[in-house]
Design a protein around this motif. Structure first.
Motif, mmCIF file in Angstrom:
data_model
loop_
_atom_site.group_PDB
_atom_site.id
_atom_site.type_symbol
_atom_site.label_atom_id
_atom_site.label_comp_id
_atom_site.label_asym_id
_atom_site.label_seq_id
_atom_site.Cartn_x
_atom_site.Cartn_y
_atom_site.Cartn_z
ATOM 1 N N SER A 25 14.965 3.862 6.178
ATOM 2 C CA SER A 25 15.576 5.044 6.637
ATOM 3 C C SER A 25 14.824 5.611 8.097
ATOM 4 C CB SER A 25 15.527 6.226 5.686
ATOM 5 O OG SER A 25 14.160 6.729 5.370
ATOM 6 N N PRO A 26 15.005 5.004 9.055
ATOM 7 C CA PRO A 26 15.216 3.579 9.404
ATOM 8 C C PRO A 26 13.984 2.714 9.112
ATOM 9 C CG PRO A 26 14.983 4.702 11.529
ATOM 10 C CD PRO A 26 14.778 5.566 10.415
ATOM 11 N N ASP A 27 12.675 3.360 9.348
ATOM 12 C CA ASP A 27 11.688 2.272 8.696
ATOM 13 C C ASP A 27 11.557 2.308 7.284
ATOM 14 O OD1 ASP A 27 10.638 2.541 11.550
ATOM 15 O OD2 ASP A 27 9.820 4.596 11.337
ATOM 16 N N THR A 28 10.970 0.972 6.930
ATOM 17 C CA THR A 28 10.822 0.833 5.563
ATOM 18 C C THR A 28 9.568 1.633 5.073
ATOM 19 O OG1 THR A 28 11.812 -1.284 6.045
ATOM 20 C CG2 THR A 28 10.460 -0.978 3.995
ATOM 21 N N HIS A 29 9.721 2.149 3.947
ATOM 22 C CA HIS A 29 8.775 3.039 2.993
ATOM 23 C C HIS A 29 8.534 2.278 1.922
ATOM 24 C CE1 HIS A 29 8.861 6.573 5.792
ATOM 25 N NE2 HIS A 29 10.097 6.152 6.067
ATOM 26 N N LEU A 30 7.087 2.249 1.692
ATOM 27 C CA LEU A 30 6.659 1.669 0.282
ATOM 28 C C LEU A 30 6.072 2.980 -0.297
ATOM 29 C CD1 LEU A 30 4.980 -1.361 1.103
ATOM 30 C CD2 LEU A 30 7.422 -1.253 0.654
ATOM 31 N N VAL A 31 6.626 3.230 -1.481
ATOM 32 C CA VAL A 31 5.826 4.674 -2.297
ATOM 33 C C VAL A 31 5.286 3.742 -3.526
ATOM 34 C CG1 VAL A 31 6.450 6.566 -3.667
ATOM 35 C CG2 VAL A 31 7.629 5.858 -1.386
ATOM 36 N N THR A 32 4.090 4.101 -3.868
ATOM 37 C CA THR A 32 3.337 3.742 -4.915
ATOM 38 C C THR A 32 3.662 4.536 -6.207
ATOM 39 O OG1 THR A 32 1.380 4.343 -4.318
ATOM 40 C CG2 THR A 32 1.842 2.096 -3.551
ATOM 41 N N LEU A 33 3.106 3.977 -7.369
ATOM 42 C CA LEU A 33 3.069 4.822 -8.503
ATOM 43 C C LEU A 33 2.318 6.238 -8.598
ATOM 44 C CD1 LEU A 33 2.943 1.991 -11.167
ATOM 45 C CD2 LEU A 33 4.876 3.372 -10.617
ATOM 46 N N ASP A 34 1.291 6.163 -7.730
ATOM 47 C CA ASP A 34 0.342 7.229 -7.712
ATOM 48 C C ASP A 34 0.808 8.189 -6.718
ATOM 49 O OD1 ASP A 34 -0.532 5.733 -5.220
ATOM 50 O OD2 ASP A 34 -2.501 5.641 -5.669
ATOM 51 N N GLY A 35 2.137 7.660 -5.747
ATOM 52 C CA GLY A 35 2.707 8.815 -4.975
ATOM 53 C C GLY A 35 2.305 8.280 -3.296
ATOM 54 N N ALA A 36 1.419 7.301 -3.205
ATOM 55 C CA ALA A 36 0.945 7.037 -1.928
ATOM 56 C C ALA A 36 2.258 6.390 -0.965
ATOM 57 C CB ALA A 36 -0.155 6.060 -1.690
ATOM 58 N N ALA A 37 2.403 6.839 0.218
ATOM 59 C CA ALA A 37 3.629 6.054 0.797
ATOM 60 C C ALA A 37 3.082 5.430 1.960
ATOM 61 C CB ALA A 37 4.468 7.217 1.353
ATOM 62 N N TYR A 38 3.701 4.335 2.290
ATOM 63 C CA TYR A 38 3.185 3.441 3.469
ATOM 64 C C TYR A 38 4.381 2.861 4.177
ATOM 65 C CZ TYR A 38 -0.915 2.475 0.370
ATOM 66 O OH TYR A 38 -2.080 2.918 -0.502
ATOM 67 N N VAL A 39 4.408 3.168 5.432
ATOM 68 C CA VAL A 39 5.402 2.803 6.647
ATOM 69 C C VAL A 39 5.177 1.420 7.180
ATOM 70 C CG1 VAL A 39 6.844 3.332 8.284
ATOM 71 C CG2 VAL A 39 5.780 5.276 6.716
ATOM 72 N N VAL A 40 5.929 0.434 6.765
ATOM 73 C CA VAL A 40 5.851 -0.916 7.292
ATOM 74 C C VAL A 40 6.782 -1.527 8.232
ATOM 75 C CG1 VAL A 40 4.199 -1.514 5.128
ATOM 76 C CG2 VAL A 40 6.976 -1.840 5.284
ATOM 77 N N LEU A 41 6.532 -2.485 8.977
ATOM 78 C CA LEU A 41 7.596 -3.044 9.886
ATOM 79 C C LEU A 41 8.581 -4.052 9.161
ATOM 80 C CD1 LEU A 41 5.188 -4.133 12.892
ATOM 81 C CD2 LEU A 41 6.822 -2.223 12.704
ATOM 82 N N GLU A 42 8.228 -4.469 8.148
ATOM 83 C CA GLU A 42 9.272 -5.407 7.463
ATOM 84 C C GLU A 42 10.504 -4.701 6.730
ATOM 85 O OE1 GLU A 42 5.607 -5.402 6.938
ATOM 86 O OE2 GLU A 42 4.999 -7.330 7.346
ATOM 87 N N SER A 43 11.425 -5.390 6.796
ATOM 88 C CA SER A 43 12.814 -4.571 6.217
ATOM 89 C C SER A 43 12.799 -4.611 4.637
ATOM 90 C CB SER A 43 13.790 -5.583 6.807
ATOM 91 O OG SER A 43 13.817 -6.652 6.201
#
Length: 125
Positions: A25-43
């Motif tokens: 949205s537009p960046d890709t966000h990975l959200v882990t089970l513990d709530g940590a969020a990572y914004v990455v370049l990959e789609s």
């Protein structure tokens, strides 16, 4: 682990089994089970593909291992654990009953004695 790239260009590895959701949205966000969020370049599609490749790799490695024979199965281990637990319960119950018997005879102040142990007095006329 899959390797992804942060927006600043640094790469890091993340355990795909701990990823709860991925959204774009537009960046890709990975959200882990513990709530940590990572914004990455990959789609989103690229991350999903990396996860699929990782899991296929793990499965192929598991197939490469030779079959192990001669070890007890999980079911026999369960039977053994159940038997040991049953024996522990029986021993504990025996200890409690033995202690109760001992205390009754030691602290009962004469109760529980056999008739043969009692003195018999005969009084004549």
């Amino acid at each position: 682990m899959i390797v992804v790239t942060r927006l600043n260009g640094t790469r890091f590895a993340v355990n795909p089994d701990l990823i709860e959701r991925i959204h774009e949205s537009p960046d890709t966000h990975l959200v882990t089970l513990d709530g940590a969020a990572y914004v990455v370049l990959e789609s989103l599609a690229e991350v999903v593909e990396l996860i699929a490749e990782y899991r296929a790799y793990i499965l192929s490695k598991a197939r490469d291992f030779p079959a192990i024979t001669g070890y007890p199965s999980a079911w026999s281990g369960l039977k053994t654990r159940t038997l040991i637990l049953g024996l522990r319960v029986v021993v504990a119950l025996g200890a409690v009953l033995g202690l109760m018997w001992f205390l009754q005879h030691r602290l009962g102040k004469g109760t529980g004695r056999r008739r043969a142990d009692r003195a018999l007095t005969i009084v004549s006329r």
